[in-house]
Design a protein around this motif. Structure first.
Motif, PDB file in Angstrom:
ATOM      1  N   GLU A   1       0.729  -1.217  -0.079  1.00  0.00           N
ATOM      2  CA  GLU A   1       0.116  -0.088   0.082  1.00  0.00           C
ATOM      3  C   GLU A   1       0.689   1.367   0.007  1.00  0.00           C
ATOM      4  O   GLU A   1       2.141   1.375   0.483  1.00  0.00           O
ATOM      5  CB  GLU A   1      -1.130  -0.117   1.324  1.00  0.00           C
ATOM      6  CG  GLU A   1      -1.880  -1.033   1.433  1.00  0.00           C
ATOM      7  CD  GLU A   1      -2.912  -1.047   0.226  1.00  0.00           C
ATOM      8  OE1 GLU A   1      -3.112  -0.299  -0.188  1.00  0.00           O
ATOM      9  OE2 GLU A   1      -3.340  -2.162  -0.195  1.00  0.00           O
ATOM     10  N   ALA A   2       0.451   2.197  -0.504  1.00  0.00           N
ATOM     11  CA  ALA A   2       1.199   3.714  -0.738  1.00  0.00           C
ATOM     12  C   ALA A   2       1.629   4.059   0.466  1.00  0.00           C
ATOM     13  O   ALA A   2       2.718   4.687   0.648  1.00  0.00           O
ATOM     14  CB  ALA A   2       0.163   4.488  -1.476  1.00  0.00           C
TER      15      ALA A   2
ATOM     16  N   LEU B   1      13.495  -0.313  -0.768  1.00  0.00           N
ATOM     17  CA  LEU B   1      13.403   0.664  -1.934  1.00  0.00           C
ATOM     18  C   LEU B   1      12.855  -0.159  -3.165  1.00  0.00           C
ATOM     19  O   LEU B   1      12.142   0.028  -3.877  1.00  0.00           O
ATOM     20  CB  LEU B   1      14.458   1.472  -1.906  1.00  0.00           C
ATOM     21  CG  LEU B   1      14.812   2.418  -0.964  1.00  0.00           C
ATOM     22  CD1 LEU B   1      15.969   3.316  -1.239  1.00  0.00           C
ATOM     23  CD2 LEU B   1      13.313   3.569  -0.949  1.00  0.00           C
ATOM     24  N   ASP B   2      13.652  -1.678  -3.221  1.00  0.00           N
ATOM     25  CA  ASP B   2      13.717  -2.350  -4.160  1.00  0.00           C
ATOM     26  C   ASP B   2      12.042  -2.774  -4.271  1.00  0.00           C
ATOM     27  O   ASP B   2      11.086  -2.844  -5.442  1.00  0.00           O
ATOM     28  CB  ASP B   2      14.468  -3.600  -4.224  1.00  0.00           C
ATOM     29  CG  ASP B   2      15.792  -3.351  -4.387  1.00  0.00           C
ATOM     30  OD1 ASP B   2      16.064  -2.145  -5.094  1.00  0.00           O
ATOM     31  OD2 ASP B   2      16.397  -4.092  -4.038  1.00  0.00           O
TER      32      ASP B   2
ATOM     33  N   SER C   1       3.379  -2.271  -6.147  1.00  0.00           N
ATOM     34  CA  SER C   1       3.349  -1.328  -5.351  1.00  0.00           C
ATOM     35  C   SER C   1       2.300  -0.236  -5.703  1.00  0.00           C
ATOM     36  O   SER C   1       2.553   0.467  -6.731  1.00  0.00           O
ATOM     37  CB  SER C   1       4.959  -0.723  -5.070  1.00  0.00           C
ATOM     38  OG  SER C   1       4.909   0.538  -4.693  1.00  0.00           O
ATOM     39  N   GLU C   2       1.529   0.168  -4.879  1.00  0.00           N
ATOM     40  CA  GLU C   2       0.625   1.176  -5.059  1.00  0.00           C
ATOM     41  C   GLU C   2       1.374   2.660  -5.130  1.00  0.00           C
ATOM     42  O   GLU C   2       0.841   3.249  -6.131  1.00  0.00           O
ATOM     43  CB  GLU C   2      -0.235   1.238  -4.121  1.00  0.00           C
ATOM     44  CG  GLU C   2      -1.493   2.295  -4.299  1.00  0.00           C
ATOM     45  CD  GLU C   2      -2.301   2.551  -2.916  1.00  0.00           C
ATOM     46  OE1 GLU C   2      -3.591   3.056  -3.335  1.00  0.00           O
ATOM     47  OE2 GLU C   2      -2.222   2.294  -2.025  1.00  0.00           O
ATOM     48  N   LEU C   3       2.394   2.959  -4.529  1.00  0.00           N
ATOM     49  CA  LEU C   3       2.981   4.331  -4.706  1.00  0.00           C
ATOM     50  C   LEU C   3       3.693   4.147  -6.007  1.00  0.00           C
ATOM     51  O   LEU C   3       3.482   5.125  -6.840  1.00  0.00           O
ATOM     52  CB  LEU C   3       3.871   4.326  -3.539  1.00  0.00           C
ATOM     53  CG  LEU C   3       4.760   5.833  -3.667  1.00  0.00           C
ATOM     54  CD1 LEU C   3       3.623   6.742  -3.384  1.00  0.00           C
ATOM     55  CD2 LEU C   3       5.557   5.887  -2.585  1.00  0.00           C
TER      56      LEU C   3
ATOM     57  N   LEU D   1       0.877   4.768  -8.559  1.00  0.00           N
ATOM     58  CA  LEU D   1       0.208   6.182  -8.668  1.00  0.00           C
ATOM     59  C   LEU D   1       1.337   7.086  -9.197  1.00  0.00           C
ATOM     60  O   LEU D   1       0.987   7.968  -9.989  1.00  0.00           O
ATOM     61  CB  LEU D   1       0.177   6.566  -7.066  1.00  0.00           C
ATOM     62  CG  LEU D   1      -1.090   5.772  -6.465  1.00  0.00           C
ATOM     63  CD1 LEU D   1      -1.049   6.180  -5.040  1.00  0.00           C
ATOM     64  CD2 LEU D   1      -2.589   6.302  -7.086  1.00  0.00           C
ATOM     65  N   TRP D   2       2.589   6.827  -9.040  1.00  0.00           N
ATOM     66  CA  TRP D   2       3.567   7.833  -9.685  1.00  0.00           C
ATOM     67  C   TRP D   2       3.706   7.458 -11.200  1.00  0.00           C
ATOM     68  O   TRP D   2       3.706   8.456 -12.067  1.00  0.00           O
ATOM     69  CB  TRP D   2       5.009   7.580  -9.103  1.00  0.00           C
ATOM     70  CG  TRP D   2       5.180   8.441  -7.671  1.00  0.00           C
ATOM     71  CD1 TRP D   2       4.839   7.975  -6.653  1.00  0.00           C
ATOM     72  CD2 TRP D   2       5.184   9.791  -7.886  1.00  0.00           C
ATOM     73  NE1 TRP D   2       5.458   9.234  -5.862  1.00  0.00           N
ATOM     74  CE2 TRP D   2       5.210  10.398  -6.368  1.00  0.00           C
ATOM     75  CE3 TRP D   2       5.084  10.972  -8.782  1.00  0.00           C
ATOM     76  CZ2 TRP D   2       5.612  11.644  -6.130  1.00  0.00           C
ATOM     77  CZ3 TRP D   2       5.476  12.193  -8.792  1.00  0.00           C
ATOM     78  CH2 TRP D   2       5.698  12.322  -7.205  1.00  0.00           C
ATOM     79  N   ASP D   3       3.561   6.402 -11.769  1.00  0.00           N
ATOM     80  CA  ASP D   3       3.780   5.987 -13.025  1.00  0.00           C
ATOM     81  C   ASP D   3       2.424   6.322 -13.749  1.00  0.00           C
ATOM     82  O   ASP D   3       2.456   6.654 -15.035  1.00  0.00           O
ATOM     83  CB  ASP D   3       3.687   4.523 -13.321  1.00  0.00           C
ATOM     84  CG  ASP D   3       5.023   4.010 -12.943  1.00  0.00           C
ATOM     85  OD1 ASP D   3       5.896   4.619 -12.870  1.00  0.00           O
ATOM     86  OD2 ASP D   3       5.129   2.679 -12.767  1.00  0.00           O
ATOM     87  N   GLU D   4       1.248   6.631 -13.337  1.00  0.00           N
ATOM     88  CA  GLU D   4       0.034   7.276 -13.680  1.00  0.00           C
ATOM     89  C   GLU D   4      -0.015   8.536 -13.731  1.00  0.00           C
ATOM     90  O   GLU D   4      -0.757   9.295 -14.113  1.00  0.00           O
ATOM     91  CB  GLU D   4      -1.154   6.697 -12.917  1.00  0.00           C
ATOM     92  CG  GLU D   4      -1.408   5.240 -12.913  1.00  0.00           C
ATOM     93  CD  GLU D   4      -2.535   4.720 -12.113  1.00  0.00           C
ATOM     94  OE1 GLU D   4      -3.077   5.607 -11.107  1.00  0.00           O
ATOM     95  OE2 GLU D   4      -2.785   3.454 -12.136  1.00  0.00           O
ATOM     96  N   SER D   5       1.010   9.451 -13.010  1.00  0.00           N
ATOM     97  CA  SER D   5       1.081  10.649 -12.895  1.00  0.00           C
ATOM     98  C   SER D   5       1.560  11.418 -14.112  1.00  0.00           C
ATOM     99  O   SER D   5       2.302  10.666 -14.979  1.00  0.00           O
ATOM    100  CB  SER D   5       1.890  11.148 -11.760  1.00  0.00           C
ATOM    101  OG  SER D   5       3.288  10.871 -11.936  1.00  0.00           O
ATOM    102  N   ASP D   6       1.494  12.483 -14.395  1.00  0.00           N
ATOM    103  CA  ASP D   6       2.027  13.369 -15.799  1.00  0.00           C
ATOM    104  C   ASP D   6       3.258  13.504 -15.735  1.00  0.00           C
ATOM    105  O   ASP D   6       3.752  14.601 -15.413  1.00  0.00           O
ATOM    106  CB  ASP D   6       1.143  14.631 -15.884  1.00  0.00           C
ATOM    107  CG  ASP D   6      -0.429  14.295 -16.193  1.00  0.00           C
ATOM    108  OD1 ASP D   6      -0.649  13.225 -16.727  1.00  0.00           O
ATOM    109  OD2 ASP D   6      -1.135  15.042 -15.874  1.00  0.00           O
TER     110      ASP D   6
END
Length: 138
Positions: free
Chosen positions: A48-49, A98-99, A106-108, A111-116
């Motif tokens: 989870e994030a 971190l890996d 990994s939700e985080l 989420l970052w991969d979906e960001s612009d």
């Protein structure tokens, strides 16, 4: 996602974690950091994030302590937050955490991969942090 930047302390869960650390005695902080890193590194299902965000903040705290650097200016808990010198094994654990944060489940990371465009900057920052902690660049 309650995030205002790609830095390791730029999110709600990271800020809350820093607040918790600042409120506890200094001699308990490394144990709390170890707990957060262990939780993330050991997660075998979906990470989870909030747990991922706390692990990133914990890893960044360790990197700063190992390098003798102060925390970045502007952190709400930065001036009061010090930790003792971390052992090498904790830096290795941070690398594993971190890996896990960067893994596909990994939700985080999702989420970052979906960001612009922010995902690339975030991943690069984590790669630098990981290399600083472990000396590995792969």
């Amino acid at each position: 996602m309650g995030t205002w930047g790609a830095g390791p302390f730029d999110g709600d869960a990271a800020a809350d974690f820093l607040g918790e650390l600042a409120a506890m005695p200094q001699d308990r902080r490394l144990g709390a950091i170890r707990g957060v890193l262990s939780t993330a590194a050991a997660e075998r299902d979906y990470l989870e994030a909030p747990e991922a965000e706390m692990a990133v903040a914990a890893a960044a705290l360790l990197a700063a302590a190992r390098a003798g650097r102060a925390l970045p200016d502007g952190l709400a808990y930065g001036p009061q937050l010090t930790i003792g010198p971390p052992p090498q094994q904790l830096a290795v654990l941070a690398g594993h955490a971190l890996d896990r944060v960067l893994a596909p489940d990994s939700e985080l990371a999702e989420l970052w991969d979906e960001s612009d465009g922010g995902g690339r900057e975030w991943r690069a920052g984590l790669a630098r942090l990981r290399a600083e902690l472990t000396g590995r660049t792969d």
